[in-house]
Design an enzyme around this catalytic site. Structure first.
Site, PDB file in Angstrom:
ATOM      1  N   ASP A 180       0.780  -1.255   0.000  1.00  0.00           N
ATOM      2  CA  ASP A 180       0.000   0.000   0.000  1.00  0.00           C
ATOM      3  C   ASP A 180       0.812   1.306   0.000  1.00  0.00           C
ATOM      4  O   ASP A 180       0.494   2.232   0.772  1.00  0.00           O
ATOM      5  CB  ASP A 180      -0.980   0.019   1.199  1.00  0.00           C
ATOM      6  CG  ASP A 180      -1.992  -1.125   1.170  1.00  0.00           C
ATOM      7  OD1 ASP A 180      -1.973  -1.929   0.227  1.00  0.00           O
ATOM      8  OD2 ASP A 180      -2.810  -1.215   2.107  1.00  0.00           O
TER       9      ASP A 180
ATOM     10  N   CYS B 179      -2.041  -2.776   7.637  1.00  0.00           N
ATOM     11  CA  CYS B 179      -1.924  -3.722   6.523  1.00  0.00           C
ATOM     12  C   CYS B 179      -0.640  -4.547   6.548  1.00  0.00           C
ATOM     13  O   CYS B 179      -0.665  -5.728   6.206  1.00  0.00           O
ATOM     14  CB  CYS B 179      -2.143  -2.989   5.204  1.00  0.00           C
ATOM     15  SG  CYS B 179      -3.875  -2.476   5.054  1.00  0.00           S
TER      16      CYS B 179
ATOM     17  N   LYS C 196      -7.059  -5.044  -2.915  1.00  0.00           N
ATOM     18  CA  LYS C 196      -7.827  -5.560  -1.774  1.00  0.00           C
ATOM     19  C   LYS C 196      -8.752  -4.477  -1.247  1.00  0.00           C
ATOM     20  O   LYS C 196      -8.515  -3.292  -1.471  1.00  0.00           O
ATOM     21  CB  LYS C 196      -6.882  -6.058  -0.684  1.00  0.00           C
ATOM     22  CG  LYS C 196      -5.953  -4.968  -0.190  1.00  0.00           C
ATOM     23  CD  LYS C 196      -4.929  -5.500   0.776  1.00  0.00           C
ATOM     24  CE  LYS C 196      -4.035  -4.408   1.276  1.00  0.00           C
ATOM     25  NZ  LYS C 196      -4.754  -3.323   1.986  1.00  0.00           N
TER      26      LYS C 196
END
Ligand code: VGL
Ligand code: ZN
Length: 199
Positions: free
Chosen positions: A9, A151, A106
């Site tokens: 990310d 994450c 995701k």
């Protein structure tokens, strides 16, 4: 036995000026770029929410960002709107090398969040990354990126649970640190058998 770098990310919304900015988020870009050539494969993940996603505070009446709510799958932090599919905020940081063999997205199901790159927050809906890595014999993983306590944390714990050899390189991660979440994440990763590497 091949080694993969999993880059979590590194997107504009998690960098300074973004909708859910992680302090120093952009500082991970240079070290990650420098590491990429040392691996057999590079996998990039991208948080990728539809507008009105259930993890956004704005999708719930009388709720504010960082409130906790109970979702059918368990407790969920409510976030500012971030990483909306196709938006500039969801794009990778402009200086990140897109050397990835594969990009895994995701958080695209409206009713469920996904911190981990392996399973959504119900801890059972798979993203497919496990199968991809297994098919390619990529069993030794180094994880870097944003955010350490969300994450990166959940991805690392799931990977260890799935039997991968996992290292989190803390020098190329930055965290949000909501009410002690950073300390909790480090303890939970260590307890799961994840190696925490420092510079
Ligand atoms: C993340 C909160 C919400 C992350 C993604 O990438 O750590 N955190 N969505
Ligand atoms: Zn998100």
């Amino acid at each position: 036995m091949s080694r993969a770098l999993i880059v979590i990310d590194v997107q504009n919304d998690f960098c300074p000026g973004g909708a859910l900015a992680v302090p120093g988020g952009d500082e991970v870009v240079a070290p990650i770029n420098a590491m990429m050539d040392d691996f057999d494969a590079v996998i990039l993940t991208q948080d990728w929410h539809p507008a009105g996603h259930s993890s956004f505070a704005t999708s719930h009446k009388d709720r504010l960002p960082y409130d906790m709510i109970d979702m059918p799958y368990g407790p969920q932090v409510l976030w500012p709107e971030h990483c909306i599919q196709g938006s500039e905020g969801a794009a990778f940081h402009k200086d990140l090398r897109i050397k990835g063999d594969m990009i895994i997205r995701k958080g695209f199901r409206p009713g469920i969040d996904s911190y981990s790159a392996f399973f959504e927050n119900d801890q059972k809906t798979p993203t497919g990354l496990n199968g991809y890595l297994r098919d390619r014999g990529l069993t030794v993983l180094t994880m870097v990126g944003l955010a350490t306590d969300f994450c990166v944390h959940y991805s690392a714990v799931d990977a260890a649970r799935l039997g991968f050899d996992v290292t989190v390189d803390k020098s190329a991660c930055r965290g949000i640190d909501l009410e002690g979440s950073m300390q909790e994440a480090l303890e939970s990763m260590q307890k799961s058998g994840v190696t925490i590497a420092l510079p």
